[in-house]
Structures are given as structure tokens and as C-alpha cells.
Scaffold this active site. Structure first.
Site, mmCIF file in Angstrom:
data_model
loop_
_atom_site.group_PDB
_atom_site.id
_atom_site.type_symbol
_atom_site.label_atom_id
_atom_site.label_comp_id
_atom_site.label_asym_id
_atom_site.label_seq_id
_atom_site.Cartn_x
_atom_site.Cartn_y
_atom_site.Cartn_z
ATOM 1 N N TYR A 71 1.042 -1.304 0.147
ATOM 2 C CA TYR A 71 0.405 -0.338 -0.089
ATOM 3 C C TYR A 71 0.727 1.081 -0.342
ATOM 4 C CZ TYR A 71 -3.475 3.112 1.045
ATOM 5 O OH TYR A 71 -4.877 4.578 0.687
ATOM 6 N N PHE A 123 -7.585 21.499 -25.463
ATOM 7 C CA PHE A 123 -7.605 20.025 -25.021
ATOM 8 C C PHE A 123 -8.676 19.968 -23.908
ATOM 9 C CE2 PHE A 123 -7.683 16.187 -26.358
ATOM 10 C CZ PHE A 123 -8.538 15.406 -25.582
ATOM 11 N N THR A 124 -9.884 19.688 -24.273
ATOM 12 C CA THR A 124 -11.017 19.140 -23.687
ATOM 13 C C THR A 124 -10.852 18.858 -22.227
ATOM 14 O OG1 THR A 124 -11.195 16.712 -24.316
ATOM 15 C CG2 THR A 124 -12.333 17.843 -25.546
ATOM 16 N N ASP A 214 1.608 19.713 -21.204
ATOM 17 C CA ASP A 214 1.393 18.245 -21.031
ATOM 18 C C ASP A 214 2.201 17.804 -22.342
ATOM 19 O OD1 ASP A 214 -2.172 18.030 -22.123
ATOM 20 O OD2 ASP A 214 -0.294 16.304 -22.084
ATOM 21 N N LYS A 257 -0.570 7.385 -23.400
ATOM 22 C CA LYS A 257 0.096 7.836 -25.183
ATOM 23 C C LYS A 257 1.526 7.369 -24.590
ATOM 24 C CE LYS A 257 -4.352 10.284 -24.320
ATOM 25 N NZ LYS A 257 -4.858 10.418 -23.313
ATOM 26 N N ARG A 381 -13.779 15.408 -33.825
ATOM 27 C CA ARG A 381 -12.850 16.811 -33.242
ATOM 28 C C ARG A 381 -13.265 17.881 -33.874
ATOM 29 N NH1 ARG A 381 -10.237 15.135 -28.390
ATOM 30 N NH2 ARG A 381 -13.100 14.736 -27.864
ATOM 31 N N PHE A 447 -19.324 15.429 -26.256
ATOM 32 C CA PHE A 447 -18.985 14.466 -27.605
ATOM 33 C C PHE A 447 -18.906 13.316 -26.388
ATOM 34 C CE2 PHE A 447 -14.411 13.726 -25.481
ATOM 35 C CZ PHE A 447 -14.541 15.343 -24.528
HETATM 36 C C1 LIG Z 1 -3.017 15.671 -25.289
HETATM 37 C C2 LIG Z 1 -4.231 15.406 -24.052
HETATM 38 C C3 LIG Z 1 -4.813 14.542 -24.576
HETATM 39 O O1 LIG Z 1 -4.757 13.477 -25.643
HETATM 40 C C4 LIG Z 1 -5.575 13.291 -22.994
HETATM 41 C C5 LIG Z 1 -6.684 12.323 -23.151
HETATM 42 N N1 LIG Z 1 -6.776 11.935 -24.581
HETATM 43 C C6 LIG Z 1 -7.456 11.556 -25.158
HETATM 44 C C7 LIG Z 1 -8.202 10.449 -24.191
HETATM 45 C C8 LIG Z 1 -9.315 11.589 -24.586
HETATM 46 C C9 LIG Z 1 -9.729 12.892 -23.746
HETATM 47 C C10 LIG Z 1 -11.251 13.293 -23.592
HETATM 48 C C11 LIG Z 1 -11.844 13.300 -24.313
HETATM 49 C C12 LIG Z 1 -11.823 11.925 -26.002
HETATM 50 C C13 LIG Z 1 -10.709 11.324 -25.799
HETATM 51 C C14 LIG Z 1 -7.382 11.191 -27.211
HETATM 52 O O2 LIG Z 1 -8.258 9.687 -27.308
HETATM 53 O O3 LIG Z 1 -6.869 11.347 -27.225
HETATM 54 C C15 LIG Z 1 -5.406 14.376 -21.853
HETATM 55 C C16 LIG Z 1 -6.038 13.285 -20.434
HETATM 56 O O4 LIG Z 1 -6.063 11.604 -20.392
HETATM 57 P P1 LIG Z 1 -5.905 10.795 -19.616
HETATM 58 O O5 LIG Z 1 -7.183 10.470 -20.946
HETATM 59 O O6 LIG Z 1 -5.368 9.426 -19.479
HETATM 60 O O7 LIG Z 1 -7.257 11.799 -18.830
HETATM 61 C C17 LIG Z 1 -4.602 15.248 -21.310
HETATM 62 N N2 LIG Z 1 -3.946 15.731 -22.493
#
Ligand SMILES: CC1=C(O)/C(=C\N=C(/Cc2ccccc2)C(=O)O)C(COP(=O)(O)O)=CN1
Length: 455
Positions: A71, A123-124, A214, A257, A381, A447
């Protein structure tokens, strides 16, 4: 781009099934014409996202088997700290369950309500967490980033003039931090140059503003610097990544990623005061500071993956596969964001379906059409992803895109040919494609869960 074979051989496979057109018509209707709501079993080639969908290596699976599930004080945490220190150059790490866990913490730590956060395109989830902490996002990316046809080699760059103008307007003390995303997802996976990173660093130092990154796709960004920026051709992507990160005070990372794992994320920083604040918050929202919402095995897999993702042979193949798909589509006259980025080919849905207005949701409709044609799943997107502003009005982003997002080490170019053939077929009958309208609009990050119907 000289074609190279995958720098790995396949040791395990997961069968995929091709559905019939009738099955796909039923599936997309049941999903409200939202590809996020499709069942995985109804998807043939899944290009929804590169997030958490990559294949792990035998070394990662081996590390996973040795995960320490203590833990507190687990060896797995030490392995992640060592990997971040050795590969990224940061002494302090706070793990989180995924990228938005890290965004949540750093937004609470660095933003005082009413402050401003300039960054290179939104970014969203990043913008949402900045807003939830009381901040206001300002897009300071160069204009070329909003032009699908511009061939600028570093469309992710920050416009120094826009950044300086914001500082002059609101005052440096009212800027929580500058956020530089590498690469820029919503611009088409577009990189930031080292020269621009240095220039942004200089502005931040002159005004005493924190520069955060980021770093979610930093390995791919480093590869683009190696291949596009003068003076870096003889450097490894790994050494370029370290140099990139030497210019920033800390980072948020979605390990899903460029750390090649299915779950995981972290904050990394040099300032121990930020670490201590992150440790106070992580126990409230994620778990102990040594696991941050992850199992020990996840930390070990991420420690190995972040190193593997910086390998040049892997990056050349990975980014070459994106370019392969992009070139096939461009050669057929399909409008895409140029140059192709690090993790996806982005279809220019506004040009593809230029008989539809943006309010008829062209990208949402095109993603549904591609699925219907072949079972290939893509992601909207455009206007749907952009959501509503604080007055409740639909934002109208310049880019109305469909993202064909390629997971890492999962598909071969034979799969890319199936995707290209499908998109080209849909392009040939584009005039038959109509728009969509909301039948249910979810209030947050709409979305993900909204539902649509043909107009
Ligand atoms: C540049 C960047 C990203 O691309 C990202 C996540 N991307 C995602 C996942 C996603 C998130 C929101 C809407 C649709 C798809 C992607 O499909 O592209 C996050 C959040 O990371 P998280 O998903 O691990 O929480 C932070 N920065």
C-alpha cells in the site's frame, strides 16, 4: 518516407471480427450515431483513440508480473521515479490514475480563481480542469495551427506575440502558468519546435511565470524535432526529449499514450513545494503518493513503457504508419490536416462535407458514415467536442475534424489499407451524406455521451 517493417515481432494476437452492414446499421443507431457509444465487439478496426489502446511489450508484461502491491512505499513507485528521472530529468513524481487525474491536481495547485492559463490550443479535459479551478484558458497557438492546409512544420508552436499580449493585458501575476502541449492533439498531433520552447521559456523567465507542459505525446514531438528542426538530425529522440523537458518546470502526463500503457499518468516536477501540495491532494483524490490510483504493476509497466516509447526505430515506424495512411488518403484527394501528425490522420470534415454547415455536425456525421461503411471507428473532433461557452452558446472551432487515431504497435499497414479504402469510398459518395442533430446533449464533455439522429 522510406517504408520500414515493424521493429518487433508479434507474440500474441487478439482476434477481431468484421461485421455486416446490417449489424453496423443497428449498432450505430443503438449508439445514437456517437462512435464513443459503440460496443467494442461491433468495431472492426478501432481508431477511436491512441489513449490506453497500445500493445505492451514482453518487457512490460514481465515488469507487470513483478509489481509490488504494497500500500505504501512500493518498489514499483521507485521504479517509476527512476524511469522519470533517467528519461525525463525530473527528480519528483506524483502518480495519478491517468492524465486527467494529473490535470485535476495541477489545476488546483497552480490556479487561483480568476487567473488565466495561456496554452497552444485547447484540449477538452485540460481546459475543463483549468475552468473547474477557476481559470480561463487562452489559445496562444500560431495561426497556422488552425489552417488544415498549412504545411508549417511546427504547427504546435506558441505565438510569442499572442503570449506577450496576454501578459500585457492581464498582468503576469494573473497568469497561473503557461501550458505547452507536446504534441498538440486538437491541431492534428502537431509538434512544437525546440526553438519555440526556448523562446517561451525566455518569456516566462522574464515575467516570472511558471512554464508547465502537457507531455502526453512528447516522444512523438521529439522525433519531429529530430527530423524537421535544423541541428537535431544526429541526436536521438530520447536526448531531444530530455532537452525539451529541460525548458519546463514540470509536466502532466497521460501514460496511456507515450508511456505505452493501458492506464496511468503522473505529475513530474523540480519544485519540491509543488510536490508537497500534490501529495496533499493525491491522497484525497487518487490514493497514496506512491501509487496514485494505480496498482503497483501499472507503475512498473509505465516505467518500462516510457523508456520504450523514446526508441527511434519504434518512433520511425509508428509515425511512418500515420504518414502512410495520410499519403494514401491525400493521393485519393481526401482532405486531411497536413502535415500528418504523430498519432493520427485528421480528416478535414468541413471540406469533406462542404455541403453541410458546421451546425449540421459534419464531423459527427462523417465518423458515423465511416463506421457504417467498414466498421472502422473514428472520433469526432469538431463542434461537438468544442462544447458550449460560458454563455451557453455552441463554440465554433475553425477545425471540424474526424480523427483516425492509430494505437501504438497494434495494427499493420494492411489494416491501414482497409481504413484508406473505406474513407475513399465514403469520399466518393460524400454528396449523399446528410447532417446530424442532437437528440440528447450531455452537459459536460458532451462528445462522450450525447446522442444524435440524422436530420
Ligand atoms: C493532450 C492530452 C490528451 O490527448 C489527453 C487525452 N486524450 C485522449 C483521451 C480522450 C480524452 C477526452 C476526450 C476524448 C478522448 C485522446 O483520445 O486523445 C489528456 C487526458 O489524459 P487521460 O485521457 O489519460 O485522462 C491530456 N492531454
Amino acid at each position: 518516407m522510406a517504408a520500414i517493417a515493424e521493429p518487433y515481432r508479434i507474440k500474441m494476437v487478439e482476434p477481431i471480427t468484421l461485421t455486416t452492414r446490417a449489424q453496423r446499421e443497428e449498432a450505430i443507431r443503438a449508439a445514437g450515431y456517437n462512435t464513443f457509444l459503440l460496443r467494442s465487439d461491433d468495431v472492426y478496426i478501432d481508431l477511436l483513440t491512441d489513449s490506453g489502446t497500445s500493445a505492451m511489450s514482453d518487457r512490460q508484461w514481465s515488469a507487470l508480473m513483478l509489481g509490488d502491491e504494497a500500500y505504501a512505499g512500493a518498489r514499483s513507485f521507485d521504479h517509476l521515479v527512476a524511469a522519470v528521472r533517467d528519461n525525463y530529468g525530473f527528480p519528483y513524481v506524483c502518480p495519478t490514475h491517468q492524465g486527467r487525474g494529473a490535470e485535476h491536481l495541477i489545476s488546483k495547485i497552480l490556479i487561483r480563481p480568476g487567473q488565466h492559463v495561456p496554452g497552444n490550443m485547447y484540449f477538452t479535459t485540460t481546459r475543463l480542469h483549468q475552468e473547474l479551478a477557476g481559470g480561463t484558458f487562452h489559445d496562444v497557438i500560431i495561426d497556422e495551427a488552425h489552417d488544415p492546409g498549412s504545411l508549417h512544420p511546427f504547427k504546435g508552436n506558441i505565438d510569442i506575440g499572442k503570449l506577450e499580449a496576454l501578459v500585457a493585458k492581464v498582468g503576469a501575476e494573473n497568469i497561473a502558468y503557461v501550458n505547452v502541449a507536446v504534441t498538440v492533439n486538437m491541431a492534428g498531433g502537431q509538434p512544437v519546435s525546440m526553438e519555440n520552447l526556448r523562446a517561451v521559456r525566455e518569456v516566462c523567465d522574464r515575467h516570472g511565470i511558471i512554464l508547465w507542459s502537457d507531455a502526453t505525446r512528447l516522444a512523438e514531438n521529439a522525433w519531429f524535432i529530430k527530423h524537421r528542426e535544423p541541428g537535431y538530425a544526429d541526436r536521438s529522440s530520447a536526448s531531444i526529449a530530455r532537452e525539451m523537458l529541460s525548458h519546463v518546470d514540470g509536466l502532466t502526463m497521460s501514460g496511456k499514450k507515450d508511456c505505452l500503457v493501458n492506464i496511468g499518468g503522473f505529475l513530474a516536477m523540480r519544485d519540491e513545494r509543488i510536490l508537497l501540495k500534490a501529495r496533499e491532494l493525491v491522497v484525497v483524490y487518487e490514493g497514496m503518493p506512491t501509487y496514485g490510483g494505480l496498482a503497483g504493476r501499472d507503475l512498473d509497466a509505465m516505467a518500462v513503457g516510457l523508456h520504450e516509447a523514446l526508441d527511434d526505430d519504434y518512433l520511425t515506424h509508428r509515425i511512418g504508419q500515420v504518414a502512410y495512411l495520410g499519403e494514401r488518403l491525400s493521393a485519393a484527394g481526401v482532405p486531411i490536416v497536413r502535415p500528418t501528425g504523430g498519432h493520427a490522420v485528421f480528416l478535414d470534415a468541413a471540406a469533406f462535407l462542404d455541403h453541410l454547415s458546421q451546425d449540421e455536425l459534419p464531423a459527427q456525421s462523417l465518423a458515423a458514415e465511416i463506421y457504417l461503411d467498414s466498421g472502422v471507428r473514428a472520433m469526432e473532433r469538431g463542434i461537438v467536442s468544442a462544447g458550449r461557452d460560458d454563455q451557453g452558446r455552441n463554440r465554433h472551432p475553425k477545425l471540424e475534424l474526424v480523427r483516425l487515431t492509430i494505437p501504438r504497435r497494434v495494427y499493420t499497414n494492411s489494416h491501414m489499407d482497409v481504413v484508406a479504402d473505406s474513407v475513399i469510398r465514403v469520399h466518393e459518395r460524400r454528396r449523399d451524406i446528410g447532417g446530424l442533430e442532437f437528440v440528447y446533449e450531455s452537459p459536460t464533455l458532451r462528445f462522450f455521451t450525447s446522442r444524435f439522429a440524422p436530420i
